[in-house]
Motif scaffolding. Sequence first.
Motif, PDB file in Angstrom:
ATOM      1  N   LEU A 153       0.852  -1.198   0.000  1.00 45.54           N
ATOM      2  CA  LEU A 153       0.000   0.000   0.000  1.00 45.54           C
ATOM      3  C   LEU A 153       0.880   1.236   0.000  1.00 45.54           C
ATOM      4  O   LEU A 153       1.903   1.275   0.673  1.00 45.54           O
ATOM      5  N   ASN A 154       0.466   2.257  -0.745  1.00 44.85           N
ATOM      6  CA  ASN A 154       1.193   3.523  -0.732  1.00 44.85           C
ATOM      7  C   ASN A 154       0.239   4.654  -1.089  1.00 44.85           C
ATOM      8  O   ASN A 154      -0.430   4.599  -2.137  1.00 44.85           O
ATOM      9  N   TYR A 155       0.170   5.663  -0.216  1.00 43.14           N
ATOM     10  CA  TYR A 155      -0.617   6.879  -0.460  1.00 43.14           C
ATOM     11  C   TYR A 155       0.358   8.051  -0.482  1.00 43.14           C
ATOM     12  O   TYR A 155       1.084   8.273   0.493  1.00 43.14           O
ATOM     13  N   THR A 156       0.383   8.800  -1.584  1.00 36.68           N
ATOM     14  CA  THR A 156       1.373   9.855  -1.787  1.00 36.68           C
ATOM     15  C   THR A 156       0.719  11.083  -2.427  1.00 36.68           C
ATOM     16  O   THR A 156      -0.486  11.112  -2.671  1.00 36.68           O
ATOM     17  N   ASP A 157       1.565  12.065  -2.768  1.00 35.72           N
ATOM     18  CA  ASP A 157       1.098  13.240  -3.523  1.00 35.72           C
ATOM     19  C   ASP A 157       1.575  13.171  -4.977  1.00 35.72           C
ATOM     20  O   ASP A 157       1.681  14.202  -5.645  1.00 35.72           O
ATOM     21  N   TYR A 158       1.836  11.972  -5.467  1.00 32.92           N
ATOM     22  CA  TYR A 158       2.446  11.770  -6.785  1.00 32.92           C
ATOM     23  C   TYR A 158       1.796  12.601  -7.887  1.00 32.92           C
ATOM     24  O   TYR A 158       2.474  13.290  -8.656  1.00 32.92           O
ATOM     25  N   LEU A 159       0.481  12.545  -8.009  1.00 35.93           N
ATOM     26  CA  LEU A 159      -0.177  13.160  -9.165  1.00 35.93           C
ATOM     27  C   LEU A 159      -0.183  14.679  -9.092  1.00 35.93           C
ATOM     28  O   LEU A 159      -0.432  15.348 -10.097  1.00 35.93           O
ATOM     29  N   PHE A 160       0.125  15.246  -7.924  1.00 37.42           N
ATOM     30  CA  PHE A 160       0.070  16.689  -7.766  1.00 37.42           C
ATOM     31  C   PHE A 160       1.442  17.333  -7.708  1.00 37.42           C
ATOM     32  O   PHE A 160       1.566  18.524  -7.413  1.00 37.42           O
ATOM     33  N   ARG A 161       2.470  16.567  -8.030  1.00 38.82           N
ATOM     34  CA  ARG A 161       3.791  17.153  -8.215  1.00 38.82           C
ATOM     35  C   ARG A 161       3.853  17.784  -9.604  1.00 38.82           C
ATOM     36  O   ARG A 161       3.128  17.357 -10.511  1.00 38.82           O
ATOM     37  N   PRO A 162       4.686  18.800  -9.827  1.00 37.52           N
ATOM     38  CA  PRO A 162       4.752  19.431 -11.152  1.00 37.52           C
ATOM     39  C   PRO A 162       5.070  18.419 -12.248  1.00 37.52           C
ATOM     40  O   PRO A 162       5.983  17.592 -12.104  1.00 37.52           O
ATOM     41  N   ARG A 163       4.319  18.483 -13.336  1.00 37.59           N
ATOM     42  CA  ARG A 163       4.442  17.520 -14.432  1.00 37.59           C
ATOM     43  C   ARG A 163       4.550  18.224 -15.774  1.00 37.59           C
ATOM     44  O   ARG A 163       3.977  19.291 -15.986  1.00 37.59           O
ATOM     45  N   ARG A 164       5.276  17.575 -16.707  1.00 37.31           N
ATOM     46  CA  ARG A 164       5.202  17.979 -18.103  1.00 37.31           C
ATOM     47  C   ARG A 164       3.883  17.466 -18.674  1.00 37.31           C
ATOM     48  O   ARG A 164       3.317  16.479 -18.171  1.00 37.31           O
ATOM     49  N   PRO A 165       3.354  18.063 -19.745  1.00 39.31           N
ATOM     50  CA  PRO A 165       2.047  17.632 -20.267  1.00 39.31           C
ATOM     51  C   PRO A 165       1.966  16.146 -20.581  1.00 39.31           C
ATOM     52  O   PRO A 165       0.956  15.496 -20.264  1.00 39.31           O
ATOM     53  N   GLU A 166       3.023  15.548 -21.167  1.00 39.14           N
ATOM     54  CA  GLU A 166       2.939  14.134 -21.543  1.00 39.14           C
ATOM     55  C   GLU A 166       2.904  13.214 -20.333  1.00 39.14           C
ATOM     56  O   GLU A 166       2.470  12.052 -20.437  1.00 39.14           O
ATOM     57  N   GLU A 167       3.335  13.714 -19.165  1.00 40.78           N
ATOM     58  CA  GLU A 167       3.285  12.887 -17.964  1.00 40.78           C
ATOM     59  C   GLU A 167       1.866  12.707 -17.442  1.00 40.78           C
ATOM     60  O   GLU A 167       1.638  11.905 -16.528  1.00 40.78           O
ATOM     61  N   LEU A 168       0.916  13.415 -18.028  1.00 37.86           N
ATOM     62  CA  LEU A 168      -0.489  13.267 -17.670  1.00 37.86           C
ATOM     63  C   LEU A 168      -1.265  12.573 -18.778  1.00 37.86           C
ATOM     64  O   LEU A 168      -2.497  12.599 -18.787  1.00 37.86           O
ATOM     65  N   GLY A 234      -2.261   8.410  -5.434  1.00 33.84           N
ATOM     66  CA  GLY A 234      -1.382   9.560  -5.549  1.00 33.84           C
ATOM     67  C   GLY A 234      -2.101  10.885  -5.542  1.00 33.84           C
ATOM     68  O   GLY A 234      -1.569  11.885  -6.064  1.00 33.84           O
ATOM     69  N   TYR A 235      -3.305  10.948  -4.928  1.00 33.60           N
ATOM     70  CA  TYR A 235      -4.137  12.151  -4.990  1.00 33.60           C
ATOM     71  C   TYR A 235      -3.898  13.137  -3.844  1.00 33.60           C
ATOM     72  O   TYR A 235      -4.695  14.054  -3.642  1.00 33.60           O
ATOM     73  N   ALA A 236      -2.816  12.972  -3.106  1.00 32.49           N
ATOM     74  CA  ALA A 236      -2.317  14.013  -2.191  1.00 32.49           C
ATOM     75  C   ALA A 236      -3.262  14.341  -1.050  1.00 32.49           C
ATOM     76  O   ALA A 236      -3.433  15.504  -0.692  1.00 32.49           O
ATOM     77  N   HIS A 237      -3.864  13.297  -0.466  1.00 33.82           N
ATOM     78  CA  HIS A 237      -4.598  13.502   0.777  1.00 33.82           C
ATOM     79  C   HIS A 237      -3.881  12.720   1.891  1.00 33.82           C
ATOM     80  O   HIS A 237      -2.927  13.230   2.460  1.00 33.82           O
ATOM     81  N   PHE A 238      -4.324  11.517   2.213  1.00 28.55           N
ATOM     82  CA  PHE A 238      -3.616  10.723   3.224  1.00 28.55           C
ATOM     83  C   PHE A 238      -2.193  10.416   2.757  1.00 28.55           C
ATOM     84  O   PHE A 238      -1.949  10.159   1.575  1.00 28.55           O
ATOM     85  N   ASP A 239      -1.247  10.449   3.692  1.00 29.90           N
ATOM     86  CA  ASP A 239       0.149  10.134   3.408  1.00 29.90           C
ATOM     87  C   ASP A 239       0.516   8.881   4.209  1.00 29.90           C
ATOM     88  O   ASP A 239       0.606   8.927   5.445  1.00 29.90           O
ATOM     89  N   SER A 240       0.729   7.763   3.519  1.00 31.43           N
ATOM     90  CA  SER A 240       0.993   6.509   4.228  1.00 31.43           C
ATOM     91  C   SER A 240       2.374   6.465   4.873  1.00 31.43           C
ATOM     92  O   SER A 240       2.681   5.520   5.611  1.00 31.43           O
ATOM     93  N   MET A 244       5.040   4.658   8.260  1.00 33.35           N
ATOM     94  CA  MET A 244       6.451   4.296   8.106  1.00 33.35           C
ATOM     95  C   MET A 244       7.318   5.145   9.022  1.00 33.35           C
ATOM     96  O   MET A 244       8.459   5.462   8.710  1.00 33.35           O
ATOM     97  N   ASP A 245       6.749   5.546  10.159  1.00 31.11           N
ATOM     98  CA  ASP A 245       7.450   6.355  11.163  1.00 31.11           C
ATOM     99  C   ASP A 245       7.898   7.704  10.609  1.00 31.11           C
ATOM    100  O   ASP A 245       8.899   8.272  11.039  1.00 31.11           O
TER     101      ASP A 245
END
Length: 395
Positions: A153-168, A234-240, A244-245
């Motif tokens: 399981l992993n919850y992150t802010d991945y999708l809300f980090r700065p991206r180039r257009p093709e990364e979306l 990766g929708y930048a709400h809960f951070d798992s 992991m301490d």
Amino acid sequence: MDPSILRVGVAGLGRAFSVMLPTFLADARVRLVAACDTRATARDQFQRDFGGPAYADIQALARDPDVQVVYIASPHQFHAEHTRIAAAHGKHVLVEKPMALSLAECDSMIAACRAAGVHMVVGHCHSFDTPYLETRALIASGEFGAVKMIHALNYTDYLFRPRRPEELVTAEGGGAVFSQAAHQVDIVRMLAGARPVRLRSALGNWHPRRPTEGAYSALLWFESGAYASLNYNGYAHFDSDEWMDWIGEMGGAKNPADYGAARRKLASLESPGEEAQLKAAGTYGGAMYAGRSPEAASTSSSHQHFGPIVVSCERADLRPMSDGIRVYGDDGREARPLPDPAAPRHEVIDELYDAIRNGRPGLHDGPWAKATLEICLAMLASDRSGTDIVLHHQV
């Protein structure tokens, strides 16, 4: 230069290189001798930092006689072409994940390296991380019996980090499946120690301004009878990393008070072009890039990781953490500590060096990475069809 040192040329001085740079700085077995990038600012900084040539295209880099290994850190869609070019010039290859965007491209990369007699290592994936490698060794010892279930399981802010257009754009290698699932798939395959046979998945794509997969869930079955659940958001709400301490993916301590930083930064941008400019500014050669010294690169006290993972064996649950392995057995629980990392991602250089200098091909070779990509592609196909996908290229 010491002939035992691997002389590395870098193809692409962007985000992937920025993340691997502390490894190159801290590991005495490698030396950066050349690079190529389309950005003049990145080329200029490389020449200032390392004194070697920096070219505008990979053909020139691959022709450089001082380069032994080409580290392919270019965008995903160029991995196959750049690997073929490097191999054609007799260079060993370290290529970032995902290996490519299609199985046919993987086959062409494997064939090119075999024909040239050069080694290919695919990474960094988090399956290189010492806590997972040591968990694998603990499983292989037989102390706790066979693996029956794995939960990742992993919850992150991945999708809300700065991206180039093709990364979306998923078709161009964007989204959480290509960029993030490769880590989890690699880890659970390695820990299960058996061949995956089929998969069922559901994907999340629910933000109109980020039109690619930002979340996924998948169930993966193995021929041993074990199964693994893979979950990512990766929708930048809960951070798992809370579980992991508060040690982040890169092995550094995180501040819970930074909650929402990624969303706030993105909300301040007015256009996709401005977002791409912000990403470029923060990568190597950019106006906001903050480099790391060799001393800083070698002082991390925690190992890297990819979120909470629990491996259920017959007689214990095993939980790899950034500082060791927690064992929950029949008669009690214990922590099995690991020494601090000597250098970030040194495990990648371990495998690369052993392959080239000692003739010992490692785990993360072409067929292994192709099998990981097959599972990522199967996740996309299963979500579209609503059916299980049978796997055919696993190793």
